[in-house]
Write an enzyme that holds these catalytic residues in place. Structure first.
Site, PDB file in Angstrom:
ATOM      1  N   GLU A  88       0.813  -1.210   0.000  1.00 45.12           N
ATOM      2  CA  GLU A  88       0.000   0.000   0.000  1.00 45.12           C
ATOM      3  C   GLU A  88       0.848   1.263   0.000  1.00 45.12           C
ATOM      4  O   GLU A  88       1.977   1.278   0.498  1.00 45.12           O
ATOM      5  CB  GLU A  88      -0.930   0.007   1.217  1.00 45.12           C
ATOM      6  CG  GLU A  88      -2.045  -1.009   1.073  1.00 45.12           C
ATOM      7  CD  GLU A  88      -3.024  -1.024   2.242  1.00 45.12           C
ATOM      8  OE1 GLU A  88      -4.194  -1.343   2.010  1.00 45.12           O
ATOM      9  OE2 GLU A  88      -2.625  -0.733   3.388  1.00 45.12           O
ATOM     10  N   CYS A 329      -0.733   6.397   9.697  1.00 46.50           N
ATOM     11  CA  CYS A 329       0.532   5.777  10.113  1.00 46.50           C
ATOM     12  C   CYS A 329       0.275   4.489  10.871  1.00 46.50           C
ATOM     13  O   CYS A 329      -0.506   4.464  11.820  1.00 46.50           O
ATOM     14  CB  CYS A 329       1.281   6.706  11.061  1.00 46.50           C
ATOM     15  SG  CYS A 329       2.274   7.897  10.221  1.00 46.50           S
TER      16      CYS A 329
HETATM   17  N1  SAH Z   1       9.433   1.237   9.666  1.00 47.20           N
HETATM   18  C1  SAH Z   1       9.694   2.614   9.766  1.00 47.20           C
HETATM   19  C2  SAH Z   1       8.797   3.451   8.876  1.00 47.20           C
HETATM   20  C3  SAH Z   1       7.368   3.052   8.730  1.00 47.20           C
HETATM   21  S1  SAH Z   1       6.313   3.304  10.108  1.00 47.20           S
HETATM   22  C4  SAH Z   1       9.587   3.074  11.201  1.00 47.20           C
HETATM   23  O1  SAH Z   1       9.106   2.310  12.034  1.00 47.20           O
HETATM   24  O2  SAH Z   1      10.023   4.188  11.479  1.00 47.20           O
HETATM   25  C5  SAH Z   1       6.084   5.083  10.192  1.00 47.20           C
HETATM   26  C6  SAH Z   1       5.773   5.577  11.600  1.00 47.20           C
HETATM   27  O3  SAH Z   1       4.475   5.173  12.038  1.00 47.20           O
HETATM   28  C7  SAH Z   1       6.750   5.061  12.650  1.00 47.20           C
HETATM   29  O4  SAH Z   1       7.148   6.087  13.503  1.00 47.20           O
HETATM   30  C8  SAH Z   1       5.898   4.045  13.370  1.00 47.20           C
HETATM   31  O5  SAH Z   1       6.368   3.739  14.645  1.00 47.20           O
HETATM   32  C9  SAH Z   1       4.571   4.724  13.379  1.00 47.20           C
HETATM   33  N2  SAH Z   1       3.447   3.843  13.697  1.00 47.20           N
HETATM   34  C10 SAH Z   1       3.381   2.501  13.570  1.00 47.20           C
HETATM   35  N3  SAH Z   1       2.167   2.055  13.966  1.00 47.20           N
HETATM   36  C11 SAH Z   1       1.454   3.143  14.336  1.00 47.20           C
HETATM   37  C12 SAH Z   1       0.125   3.341  14.810  1.00 47.20           C
HETATM   38  N4  SAH Z   1      -0.711   2.326  14.931  1.00 47.20           N
HETATM   39  N5  SAH Z   1      -0.268   4.600  15.096  1.00 47.20           N
HETATM   40  C13 SAH Z   1       0.546   5.641  14.921  1.00 47.20           C
HETATM   41  N6  SAH Z   1       1.810   5.521  14.454  1.00 47.20           N
HETATM   42  C14 SAH Z   1       2.261   4.282  14.176  1.00 47.20           C
END
Ligand code: SAH
Ligand code: SF4
Length: 346
Positions: A88, A329
């Site tokens: 996605e 996110c």
């Molecule tokens: N793998 C990388 C980038 C993708 S995730 C990373 O973890 O940084 C992008 C962001 O979304 C990251 O900061 C991650 O921790 C956050 N994230 C993951 N699950 C989430 C959720 N359910 N709610 C809000 N942010 C979330």
């Protein structure tokens, strides 16, 4: 990564046909600048070559299966790779900005306990072409509006697919390719320290975000398995290296999880930890995933932000976008309309 490495299947067709070397340049420009999705659209190529390419190296590496539109204008794209994996991509409009959030892996191996992608596990790395093409499809879709920013914050840990990710970002940045300024491109990592240093040494001015989520070691290990490999002091050493080397702002992502990491003591410890003027704390409220966590209330998130600013931190609270289509996110899980993974991950 040169054009031949970015487009290995095209290179093979050109070699087999003994095509002149300028053809690769034409094809590279057609894909990354004119954004063709079918070789017939590349009208500067002879018909015979168009046909041979259609046979051996399709113009579209990804098949666009579905576009979902959220009430706030956010768009989510569900793609299939040629070997049948679902991924996605999200496009977020905000004032004049059109930000595309791209995926770098099918699933993710990091297993953060609050993240829908983490629940999937990992299937495979995406190729540079598959990473960049997500942006090309969005750009075509929203034309004549233009993609203004790219964030590598979709499915996957980009630093575990480093070469393909950097290769794709270079094509996106290439004035002879997609032509997006490096400062309009940001990568987010869960915190792999060697790769943060390597990223700092790259010549382009790409931005970096580190997912921190708590200033406390034991808590971080509880929600992010990667923390068992890299302690917070090790992570902060890499962060310092990044700002010293690049003089660029460094973003720390912090997802507020109710009752887990949203207390005043967290703000106080963050104020101690994020002790560099180039550090910026990016707060966001947890977006719902079926992981047992819940979101900090808006009022509490505001209080957290205000306290952080009071203690001298440079901080912002990012609004969640596209929640009604599971595009925010951490919500990307490439599900079909029944809510199941579009391609079973097991
Ligand atoms: N793998 C990388 C980038 C993708 S995730 C990373 O973890 O940084 C992008 C962001 O979304 C990251 O900061 C991650 O921790 C956050 N994230 C993951 N699950 C989430 C959720 N359910 N709610 C809000 N942010 C979330
Ligand atoms: Fe992977 Fe990032 Fe999700 Fe963690 S938050 S599981 S690193 S995509």
């Amino acid at each position: 990564m040169n054009a031949a490495e970015f487009l290995p299947d095209v290179q093979a067709v050109l070699e087999e046909r003994n095509e002149p070397s300028y053809r690769m340049r034409q094809i590279y420009r057609a894909l990354t600048g004119s954004l063709v999705r079918d070789w017939e659209e590349a009208t500067n190529l002879p018909r015979g070559l168009q046909a041979a390419l259609s046979e051996g190296a399709p113009a579209a590496a990804l098949t666009l299966e579905r576009v979902s539109l959220a009430t706030d204008g956010t768009r989510k794209y569900l793609f299939y790779t040629s070997d049948g994996h679902a991924i996605e991509t999200v496009m977020i409009p905000e004032k004049a900005r059109r930000t595309v959030c791209i995926s770098t892996q099918v699933g993710c191996a990091m297993g953060c306990t609050f993240c829908a992608t983490g629940l999937l596990g990992i299937k495979r790395n995406l190729k540079a072409r598959e990473i960049a093409e997500q942006v090309f499809v969005c750009a075509r879709d929203i034309a004549p509006e233009r993609v203004s920013n790219v964030v590598v914050m979709g499915m996957g840990e980009p630093m575990l697919n480093y070469d393909a990710t950097l290769g794709a970002l270079r094509v996106l940045n290439d004035p002879d390719g997609f032509g997006l300024a490096a400062r309009h491109i940001a990568v987010s990592t869960s915190g792999l320290v060697e790769k943060i240093r390597r990223f700092a040494d790259e010549p382009e001015q790409f931005h970096l975000a580190i997912s921190l989520h708590t200033p406390f070691e034991d808590e971080r290990r509880g929600i992010m398995p990667v923390a068992a490999h890299h302690t917070i002091p090790e992570l902060m050493d890499a962060a310092r290296y990044f700002v010293a080397r690049t003089r660029r702002k460094l973003f720390f992502e912090y997802t507020l999880l109710a009752g887990v990491n949203d207390q005043p003591r967290h703000v106080e410890a963050l104020a101690e930890l994020l002790d560099h003027p180039l550090y910026h704390l990016n707060l966001l409220r947890f977006n719902w995933t079926d992981t047992g966590f819940s979101a900090t209330s808006k009022a509490d998130a505001r209080r957290f932000l205000e306290y952080a600013r009071e203690l001298g931190l440079s901080a912002t609270l990012r609004p969640s976008r596209g929640q009604d289509i599971d595009a925010a996110c951490g919500q990307l899980a490439a599900k079909d309309l029944r809510g199941r993974p579009a391609i079973p991950m097991a």
